[in-house]
Design a protein around this motif. Structure first.
Motif, PDB file in Angstrom:
ATOM      1  N   TYR A 589      -2.591  -7.810   9.678  1.00  0.00           N
ATOM      2  CA  TYR A 589      -2.845  -6.466   9.871  1.00  0.00           C
ATOM      3  C   TYR A 589      -2.255  -5.588  11.019  1.00  0.00           C
ATOM      4  CZ  TYR A 589      -6.441  -2.370  10.562  1.00  0.00           C
ATOM      5  OH  TYR A 589      -6.769  -1.142  10.972  1.00  0.00           O
ATOM      6  N   PHE A 592       1.053  -4.822   9.340  1.00  0.00           N
ATOM      7  CA  PHE A 592       0.823  -3.689   8.587  1.00  0.00           C
ATOM      8  C   PHE A 592       0.593  -2.231   9.292  1.00  0.00           C
ATOM      9  CE2 PHE A 592      -2.774  -0.737   6.784  1.00  0.00           C
ATOM     10  CZ  PHE A 592      -1.777  -0.415   5.888  1.00  0.00           C
ATOM     11  N   LEU A 596       3.382   0.965   9.049  1.00  0.00           N
ATOM     12  CA  LEU A 596       2.762   1.897   8.516  1.00  0.00           C
ATOM     13  C   LEU A 596       3.223   3.163   9.483  1.00  0.00           C
ATOM     14  CD1 LEU A 596       0.702   3.439   6.475  1.00  0.00           C
ATOM     15  CD2 LEU A 596      -1.076   3.041   8.184  1.00  0.00           C
ATOM     16  N   THR A 611       5.705  -1.742   4.095  1.00  0.00           N
ATOM     17  CA  THR A 611       4.394  -1.223   4.260  1.00  0.00           C
ATOM     18  C   THR A 611       3.596  -1.388   3.111  1.00  0.00           C
ATOM     19  OG1 THR A 611       5.131   0.438   6.009  1.00  0.00           O
ATOM     20  CG2 THR A 611       2.819   0.499   5.006  1.00  0.00           C
ATOM     21  N   LEU A 615       0.360  -4.198   2.581  1.00  0.00           N
ATOM     22  CA  LEU A 615      -1.013  -3.701   2.094  1.00  0.00           C
ATOM     23  C   LEU A 615      -1.487  -4.710   0.930  1.00  0.00           C
ATOM     24  CD1 LEU A 615      -3.375  -1.736   1.758  1.00  0.00           C
ATOM     25  CD2 LEU A 615      -1.786  -0.217   0.433  1.00  0.00           C
ATOM     26  N   LEU A 632      -8.135  -0.400   5.365  1.00  0.00           N
ATOM     27  CA  LEU A 632      -6.548  -0.563   5.096  1.00  0.00           C
ATOM     28  C   LEU A 632      -6.171   0.480   4.025  1.00  0.00           C
ATOM     29  CD1 LEU A 632      -6.606  -4.539   4.585  1.00  0.00           C
ATOM     30  CD2 LEU A 632      -5.193  -3.056   6.182  1.00  0.00           C
ATOM     31  N   LEU A 633      -7.374   0.795   3.130  1.00  0.00           N
ATOM     32  CA  LEU A 633      -6.678   1.766   1.987  1.00  0.00           C
ATOM     33  C   LEU A 633      -6.673   3.195   2.699  1.00  0.00           C
ATOM     34  CD1 LEU A 633      -9.075   0.341  -0.855  1.00  0.00           C
ATOM     35  CD2 LEU A 633      -6.537   0.232  -0.621  1.00  0.00           C
ATOM     36  N   SER A 636      -3.730   4.207   4.186  1.00  0.00           N
ATOM     37  CA  SER A 636      -2.482   4.066   3.327  1.00  0.00           C
ATOM     38  C   SER A 636      -2.559   5.200   2.348  1.00  0.00           C
ATOM     39  CB  SER A 636      -2.466   2.975   2.422  1.00  0.00           C
ATOM     40  OG  SER A 636      -2.548   1.682   3.172  1.00  0.00           O
TER      41      SER A 636
END
Length: 701
Positions: A589, A592, A596, A611, A615, A632-633, A636
């Motif tokens: 995480y 990520f 990101l 990235t 994910l 997470l979503l 993104s």
């Protein structure tokens, strides 16, 4: 062991004097009659307290007036390398010979040389006082000079070395004892008179004397110094005589000639010894025949001078009587020797010099010492005289008792090797395991006592392991207790303790210490230091528990600020620690989030693709907790809305939509963990995924 009594309960009563130290030893339970002891018995054994006399108020058992604490610590630290080296050599001899019992070590020809080297090293630590017979050249009226105050500890150590270790002294043992008395005569008694005090008192009186030969104390001091062989002092004092002065009113040539003749005879007195120290007078004779020949010639010269007609021409009565008294001493007149000495040990030395110079063996010396004690009994016997009496009586138990009583744990612990250097009986006595001591030997008992003395001070506990490790029965157990009880607040102390564990291969103790240090620092808010010690101890249980707490704390709020607060600790823990892949997920995480941020800053297209890969990996990984799916979503969304081309293909977008559907159904369960996100977060993600799916379908061939 003589000097120790044991009551019905098994407690050992110390020697006379105040108990200085105590050590608890375990002894096995008595199988017979154990039921009548009641509360005294415990399962597995019984604790016996052993009190040993401290032998003075000083830290090492010596008189506090002689050695202060700082000096004693210097001696304690300095004696560790010599002790450790000797133990290493002993173990090497035992291993090399394949022997299972330590007493056989003394049978090796080179062992006494090792012990002698050890004794010399320890002796140099105790000081090197100048001989009391050394006079100051700068002041012709100075009789005695002492650069360093002698100590009883040094005197006792030299006695043990002279009689038990140094075989090279056996041929001239009486002379060596005379040298010892010259150095330590001032320590024989505190209340009674000695030759040293006689000379000191005359030294104070000498300043105001105009004609020294008229003073009776002058001739008393001369006779006293000559009786114990302080020849250089005698010659120096004879030169104080008024006949040496140039401004004489009358003719004193004959008187001066007699004084000088006596001085020459004193300075040429035969001594059966290999050499003489600098400043000492006498004629060295290395072999017995040479000594006998020189002694007969010298005594003939003394007798000739005594019968000379020149005495009639000497008009000074006190000079004539004083010089003849000196001649009688050189001829071994018992009456003059007895009158000139003050202490029985001084009389003993005078007999060895003038009456029985060939005395050898402990038996002959002991008989002579007993006669001297009868002639000059002393009410104020110091520890040195008691020690010498025990040595001459060949009673190692008495010697050990005197060392324990008067010189303390340091002396006893280090003197054990001297007592057993060349004596099988002493070896067996000190190494025999005794049930009334809890199954340990006398040697181990005294080492444990000394180790406890060292452990009681913050500046000396570091050297206690050297002595505890040499105790085969209880030493290592007490060493573990010592190390585990050291304070862990200071990292320097912890590192020192761990180094000791490494030296003695105590891996379990080292691990426990690191765990204790980790718990202490974690509880006091120094979480990074705590994690460091847990990692050093390889404590997976506590690291896993910390990882779980960290995972749960971050899971409650996955905002950027919350994550940054724990990111340093997460980095320290590493990715291979954690329950159910918790920390592994947090590390992914973290990667990520970093990727990101780079993608949103528009640095490179590579960061955007990376990235997206992070994910997809996170969403496919079963270890990713469900409560992290929506954050997470949601993070993104900007990538999902990226134009003109979609970043996810149809299969990847479908995977994310399925996860979103599962999340929608999970919200209906009562145990669902709500993440602090905007209320429209779910709709924003669904819309972004639908838009990306439409563009992905159009892009597919």
């Amino acid at each position: 062991m003589p000097g120790m009594l044991m009551d019905g309960g098994g407690a050992i009563v110390p020697f006379s004097g105040e108990p200085g130290h105590a050590v608890a030893c375990l002894r096995p339970p008595n199988p017979e009659g154990g039921g009548d002891r009641g509360a005294e018995e415990v399962s597995g054994g019984r604790v016996v307290e052993v009190n040993l006399g401290g032998g003075g108020s000083g830290p090492g058992g010596a008189d506090a007036e002689e050695i202060d604490e700082a000096e004693m610590r210097r001696i304690e630290y300095g004696s560790v390398p010599a002790f450790a080296l000797l133990q290493s050599r002993k173990n090497a001899l035992v291993d090399g010979s394949g022997m299972s019992r330590l007493p056989s070590v003394s049978e090796h020809a080179e062992w006494w040389q090792y012990v002698l080297e050890y004794s010399k090293t320890i002796g140099s630590l105790l000081g090197n006082p100048d001989s009391l017979s050394a006079y100051m050249i700068d002041d012709p009226k100075m009789i005695l000079k002492v650069k360093e105050k002698p100590t009883s500890l040094k005197a006792a150590w030299e006695l043990l070395e002279i009689f038990f270790v140094d075989k090279q002294l056996q041929t001239w043992l009486p002379e060596r004892l005379v040298d010892w008395l010259a150095d330590y005569d001032s320590l024989l008694t505190k209340t009674e008179n000695t030759i040293y005090r006689t000379l000191i008192n005359f030294q104070k009186k000498l300043i105001n004397l105009q004609v020294v030969e008229d003073d009776p104390d002058y001739w008393s001091g001369l006779s006293a110094a000559l009786s114990v062989g302080w020849l250089d002092i005698v010659v120096n004092m004879l030169r104080f005589h008024g006949s040496y002065q140039l401004d004489q009113m009358d003719s004193r040539e004959t008187e001066n000639g007699l004084v000088e003749a006596v001085a020459v005879l004193v300075s040429t007195m035969p001594r059966m010894r290999p050499d003489l120290p600098s400043g000492k007078l006498g004629q060295c004779c290395k072999t017995r025949p040479d000594f006998i020949k020189a002694l007969e010639k010298w005594r003939g010269q003394v007798s000739k001078l005594e019968c000379s007609a020149f005495w009639i021409q000497c008009g000074h009565q006190k000079t004539r009587d004083g010089l003849k008294s000196l001649l009688h001493i050189m001829l071994g007149n018992i009456k003059n020797l007895t009158a000139s000495t003050s202490h029985w040990l001084e009389l003993f030395a005078s007999h060895l010099l003038y009456i029985r110079p060939f005395t050898v063996g402990f038996e002959g010396m002991h008989q002579l010492a007993q006669k001297c004690i009868q002639l000059k009994p002393s009410a104020d016997n110091s520890g040195l005289t008691g020690l010498l009496t025990g040595i001459l009586s060949e009673n190692r138990e008495v010697v050990l008792a005197e060392c324990t009583k008067n010189f303390g744990p340091w002396m006893v612990t280090h003197a054990m090797e001297l007592l057993t250097a060349d004596n099988d009986y002493a070896d067996m006595m000190l190494h025999e395991e005794r049930p009334n001591f809890g199954g340990i030997s006398i040697e181990e008992l005294h080492r444990l006592v000394y180790a406890q003395v060292l452990c009681s001070h913050a500046l000396t506990w570091q050297i206690a392991p050297t002595y505890l490790s040499s105790c085969l029965n209880q030493g290592l157990g007490l060493l573990e207790i010592l190390l585990l009880k050291q304070p862990i607040q200071d990292n320097r102390v912890v590192l020192k303790t761990l180094e000791i564990c490494r030296l003695y291969e105590l891996e379990n103790v080292s691990t426990n210490i690191m765990k204790i240090a980790g718990i202490y620092h974690w509880k006091h808010g120094r979480k990074g230091t705590g994690v460091y010690w847990f990692q050093q101890a390889n404590d997976k249980v506590r690291l896993d528990r910390i990882a779980q707490q960290l995972f749960e704390h971050i899971g409650k709020s996955v905002t950027d600020d919350s994550f940054k607060q724990w990111e340093g600790l997460l980095e320290l823990l590493g990715s291979d620690i954690g329950s159910a892949g918790g920390l592994e997920f947090l590390h992914r995480y973290r990667d990520f989030k970093r990727s990101l941020q780079m993608a949103q800053e528009g640095r490179t297209g590579e960061s955007v693709r990376q990235t997206v890969e992070f994910l997809i990996q996170l969403m496919r990984n079963p270890s990713t907790p469900q409560r992290f799916w929506l954050p997470l979503l949601h993070d993104s969304v900007r990538l999902l809305n990226c134009k003109p081309c979609p970043l996810l293909n149809v299969a990847e977008t479908t995977l994310l939509l399925n996860k979103l559907q599962e999340l929608s159904l999970a919200k209906l369960r009562p145990d669902f963990s709500n993440i602090h996100l905007p209320s429209h977060a779910l709709n924003s993600v669904r819309l972004a995924l639908a838009s990306n799916l439409a563009r992905a379908i159009l892009e597919e061939p």
